[in-house]
Write an enzyme that holds these catalytic residues in place. Structure first.
Site, mmCIF file in Angstrom:
data_model
loop_
_atom_site.group_PDB
_atom_site.id
_atom_site.type_symbol
_atom_site.label_atom_id
_atom_site.label_comp_id
_atom_site.label_asym_id
_atom_site.label_seq_id
_atom_site.Cartn_x
_atom_site.Cartn_y
_atom_site.Cartn_z
ATOM 1 N N ASN A 141 0.876 -1.177 0.000
ATOM 2 C CA ASN A 141 0.000 0.000 0.000
ATOM 3 C C ASN A 141 0.908 1.219 0.000
ATOM 4 O OD1 ASN A 141 -1.817 2.017 0.460
ATOM 5 N ND2 ASN A 141 -2.447 1.331 2.506
ATOM 6 N N TRP A 142 1.015 1.835 -1.152
ATOM 7 C CA TRP A 142 1.955 2.958 -1.280
ATOM 8 C C TRP A 142 1.415 4.227 -0.621
ATOM 9 C CZ3 TRP A 142 4.036 2.567 -7.074
ATOM 10 C CH2 TRP A 142 4.692 1.341 -7.227
ATOM 11 N N LYS A 143 0.156 4.199 -0.239
ATOM 12 C CA LYS A 143 -0.488 5.351 0.422
ATOM 13 C C LYS A 143 -0.289 6.618 -0.431
ATOM 14 C CE LYS A 143 -0.246 2.946 4.792
ATOM 15 N NZ LYS A 143 -0.167 3.001 6.251
ATOM 16 N N HIS A 155 -9.443 1.031 5.117
ATOM 17 C CA HIS A 155 -8.173 1.212 5.825
ATOM 18 C C HIS A 155 -8.406 2.175 6.993
ATOM 19 C CE1 HIS A 155 -4.073 2.326 6.745
ATOM 20 N NE2 HIS A 155 -3.671 1.278 6.047
ATOM 21 N N GLU A 186 -6.789 4.539 8.056
ATOM 22 C CA GLU A 186 -6.533 5.951 7.733
ATOM 23 C C GLU A 186 -7.743 6.576 7.051
ATOM 24 O OE1 GLU A 186 -2.834 5.204 5.728
ATOM 25 O OE2 GLU A 186 -1.903 4.730 7.655
ATOM 26 N N GLU A 233 -5.070 -4.858 10.740
ATOM 27 C CA GLU A 233 -4.053 -3.830 10.921
ATOM 28 C C GLU A 233 -4.284 -3.115 12.241
ATOM 29 O OE1 GLU A 233 -2.314 -2.717 6.809
ATOM 30 O OE2 GLU A 233 -3.748 -1.217 7.460
ATOM 31 N N GLY A 272 2.889 2.257 10.740
ATOM 32 C CA GLY A 272 3.848 3.344 10.562
ATOM 33 C C GLY A 272 4.592 3.724 11.825
ATOM 34 N N GLY A 298 3.019 -1.129 4.255
ATOM 35 C CA GLY A 298 3.035 0.297 3.963
ATOM 36 C C GLY A 298 4.451 0.758 3.649
ATOM 37 N N GLY A 299 5.119 1.298 4.650
ATOM 38 C CA GLY A 299 6.443 1.900 4.468
ATOM 39 C C GLY A 299 7.433 1.021 3.723
HETATM 40 O O1 LIG Z 1 -1.673 -0.566 4.634
HETATM 41 C C1 LIG Z 1 -0.599 -0.727 5.218
HETATM 42 C C2 LIG Z 1 -0.482 -0.521 6.620
HETATM 43 O O2 LIG Z 1 -1.185 0.593 7.064
HETATM 44 C C3 LIG Z 1 0.842 -0.731 7.241
HETATM 45 O O3 LIG Z 1 1.669 0.390 7.108
HETATM 46 P P1 LIG Z 1 3.191 0.282 7.644
HETATM 47 O O4 LIG Z 1 3.751 -0.968 7.048
HETATM 48 O O5 LIG Z 1 3.843 1.528 7.159
HETATM 49 O O6 LIG Z 1 3.102 0.192 9.140
#
Ligand SMILES: O=C[C@H](O)COP(=O)(O)O
Length: 252
Positions: free
Chosen positions: A11-13, A99, A101, A169, A175, A236-237
Site C-alpha cells: 500500500n503505497w499510500k 483502511h 486511515e 491492521e 507506521g 506500507g512503508g
Molecule cells: O496498509 C498498510 C499498513 O497501514 C501498514 O503500514 P506500515 O507498514 O507503514 O506500518
C-alpha cells in the site's frame, strides 16, 4: 501446507511522484524478470493517478495492481471520488477498503466500508477489507470485540474466498515501527477466522486470506508469515523500497 496462497500487498499510500513510482515499479519488474520469484501473489496499490503508469511498468509480470479506495456508487456526482468499474477498466484487480486511515480521515463507518466492498465485488475486483483496533481499545481489553464487530459490519454480501481478503491492521502498529507480537497477531487472526466461519461457512473461511499489516519489515516478516492464520501482509512503508518489499515477499 495451507490451502491459502500467500498475498503480499504493498500500500503505497499518498507517497511518491510520477518518477518515484516509475522507478519503484521498474525495480519490481526487474526483480520479477531476473528471479528467483517469490512463491506468493504480489500486489501493489499506488495512488490513483499512478495506477496506469505503474500497470504499464509491471506489464508482463504477475505483479498485480490495485487501488487504495473506491466509491460505493458506479458513477455520478461525487467530486474527487473514483468508481470501482473505472479501477477495473484501468487494470486493477483489487482495491483496499476501510483502511484505518480512511476510517479516521474520512469518517468511514463499517456500513460505508461494506458498501464500497460490495461495489468492488460488483466490478469484479478483490476487496481487501481492513479492520483493526486502536491502542486505546487494546488497552481497554476490547481488541477482539472491536475486530469482530468491524468484520461483521464491513463484510460485503456475495463474498467468496476468491474475491475477499481481510487485513488485520492494529492501528497502533501502522507506521510506528511497533509491530504486533506473533502471539498478538495470531490471536486476532484466529478470532477473525472463527468469525468468518460463522459468517461465510467453514469452507469459505478456511480458504479466505487474512493479511497482517502494521510495521511489517524484512526482519520480522518470516516470523509473522509463519503463523497459522497469517496469510500474507499489507505493507506500507517497506513497500516503498523494492528491496524490502521483495525481501518480505520471499520471506513467506
Ligand atoms: O496498509 C498498510 C499498513 O497501514 C501498514 O503500514 P506500515 O507498514 O507503514 O506500518
Amino acid at each position: 501446507m495451507s490451502i491459502r496462497r500467500k498475498l503480499i500487498a504493498g500500500n503505497w499510500k499518498m507517497n511518491g511522484l510520477k518518477a518515484d513510482s516509475a522507478e519503484l515499479a521498474s525495480a519490481l519488474a526487474a526483480r520479477w524478470n531476473a528471479g528467483p520469484r517469490p512463491d506468493c501473489d504480489l500486489l501493489v496499490c499506488p495512488p490513483f493517478p499512478l495506477i496506469v503508469p505503474v500497470a504499464a511498468a509491471l506489464a508482463g509480470t504477475a505483479i498485480a495492481v490495485g487501488a487504495q479506495d473506491c466509491h460505493a456508487k458506479t458513477a455520478g456526482a461525487h467530486t474527487g471520488d473514483v468508481a470501482a468499474p473505472l479501477l477495473a477498466d484501468l487494470g486493477c484487480t483489487a482495491v483496499i477498503v476501510g483502511h484505518s486511515e480512511r476510517r479516521a480521515d474520512h469518517g468511514e463507518s463499517d456500513s460505508a466500508v461494506k458498501a464500497k466492498a460490495e461495489a468492488a465485488l460488483a466490478a469484479g475486483l478483490i476487496a481487501i477489507v481492513c479492520v483493526g483496533e486502536t491502542l486505546e481499545q487494546r488497552e481497554a481489553g476490547r481488541t477482539l470485540e472491536v475486530n469482530t464487530s468491524q468484520l461483521r459490519g464491513s463484510l460485503p454480501a456475495g463474498a467468496t474466498a476468491a474475491n475477499l481478503v481481510i487485513a488485520y491492521e492494529p492501528v497502533w502498529a501502522i507506521g510506528t515501527g511497533r509491530v504486533a507480537t506473533p502471539a498478538q497477531a495470531q490471536e486476532v487472526h484466529a478470532v477473525l477466522r472463527a468469525e468468518l466461519i460463522a459468517l461465510l461457512g467453514a469452507e469459505t473461511a478456511a480458504a479466505t486470506r487474512i493479511l497482517y499489516g502494521g510495521s511489517m519489515k524484512p526482519d520480522n516478516a518470516t516470523e509473522l508469515l509463519s503463523l497459522p492464520d497469517v496469510d500474507g501482509g499489507l505493507i506500507g512503508g517497506a513497500s516503498l523500497k523494492a528491496a524490502d518489499f521483495w525481501a518480505i515477499a520471499t520471506a513467506g
